[in-house]
Write a protein that holds these residues in place. Structure first.
Motif, mmCIF file in Angstrom:
data_model
loop_
_atom_site.group_PDB
_atom_site.id
_atom_site.type_symbol
_atom_site.label_atom_id
_atom_site.label_comp_id
_atom_site.label_asym_id
_atom_site.label_seq_id
_atom_site.Cartn_x
_atom_site.Cartn_y
_atom_site.Cartn_z
ATOM 1 N N ARG A 69 -81.594 33.515 88.608
ATOM 2 C CA ARG A 69 -81.588 34.297 87.364
ATOM 3 C C ARG A 69 -81.536 33.388 86.147
ATOM 4 O O ARG A 69 -82.232 33.614 85.151
ATOM 5 N N GLN A 70 -80.741 32.324 86.217
ATOM 6 C CA GLN A 70 -80.646 31.384 85.093
ATOM 7 C C GLN A 70 -81.956 30.634 84.883
ATOM 8 O O GLN A 70 -82.348 30.376 83.747
ATOM 9 N N THR A 104 -87.748 28.152 93.142
ATOM 10 C CA THR A 104 -87.610 29.579 92.846
ATOM 11 C C THR A 104 -88.917 30.214 92.400
ATOM 12 O O THR A 104 -89.058 31.438 92.444
ATOM 13 N N SER A 158 -79.028 28.898 88.778
ATOM 14 C CA SER A 158 -79.329 29.942 89.748
ATOM 15 C C SER A 158 -80.732 30.486 89.485
ATOM 16 O O SER A 158 -81.368 30.157 88.481
#
Length: 230
Positions: A160-161, A194, A158
């Motif tokens: 955040r990951q 991202t 994700s």
């Protein structure tokens, strides 16, 4: 040696288009058009803190995705030239001025480079620098960054990951601090999703006393473009 054999195979074996599979043409006119459609500014949402302005040369879809994967994973090394032209278009989009410029590739893990037999981002960066120099720009590639710890494959992570995965993972190589202080850097990569890796690369360059003028990538998802791709 593996790289030599791949290049020889590209020369003597029949090939299909790397983008769409059209027979007996290495890269058809339609796929070249997709690669050269025109650069645009991109911004992932949400954008990570510290992400510089980013320009992409093409939309990451269909033929562009296939060409990138053929170069990166299947050893179609000659595709560095058309991909480099696309990346050069993204660098031009940044409008950094006419002074000297450093293209700083995002580094690949040593294991990935060994497995592929080449460093795809660095190879495309070199092709882009050649394209820009032929147009009169004072550009050179500076492989200033290295990974100082192992990072996980980001494909299934994700946002955040991914941020946690790459936080503090990059550092400037010894001896690269002086040239980074002398000319602005453009961070380059094949793809932005991202923006986590580009933000970490920017942090590492700034921490070493460098100045980041922006980032340029070959491609980005359609949704990340600030202009409307029809």
């Amino acid at each position: 040696m593996r790289e030599v054999w791949r290049e020889l195979a590209d020369l003597v074996l029949p090939v299909d288009c790397a983008g769409c599979g059209r027979p007996r043409t290495a890269l058809c006119a339609a796929c070249r058009l997709a690669l050269g459609r025109g650069a645009g500014r991109v911004r992932p949402e949400p954008a990570p803190a510290g992400l510089p302005r980013v320009w992409a040369g093409a939309v990451y879809a269909d033929a562009v995705r296939a060409v990138l994967l053929a170069h990166k994973e299947r050893g179609a090394l000659w595709l560095a030239e058309p991909l480099g032209a696309t990346l050069a278009g993204a660098v031009r989009g940044l409008r950094t001025g006419g002074g000297p410029l450093l293209l700083v590739p995002v580094p690949s893990a040593r294991g990935a480079v060994a497995g592929r037999g080449h460093d795809p981002v660095r190879r495309v960066a070199l092709a882009a620098a050649g394209e820009l120099r032929r147009a009169g720009a004072a550009v050179r590639v500076l492989p200033a960054l290295r990974q100082r710890r192992v990072v996980a494959d980001q494909a299934a992570l994700s946002v955040r990951q991914r941020l946690a995965n790459v936080a503090g993972a990059l550092v400037v190589r010894g001896g690269a601090g002086r040239p980074l202080a002398a000319a602005p850097a453009v961070l380059v990569d094949d793809l932005v999703t991202t923006g986590a890796t580009l933000a970490e690369a920017a942090r590492a360059v700034v921490a070493a006393g460098g100045r980041v003028a922006g980032a340029a990538v070959v491609a980005a998802p359609r949704s990340a473009f600030e202009i409307n791709w029809n």
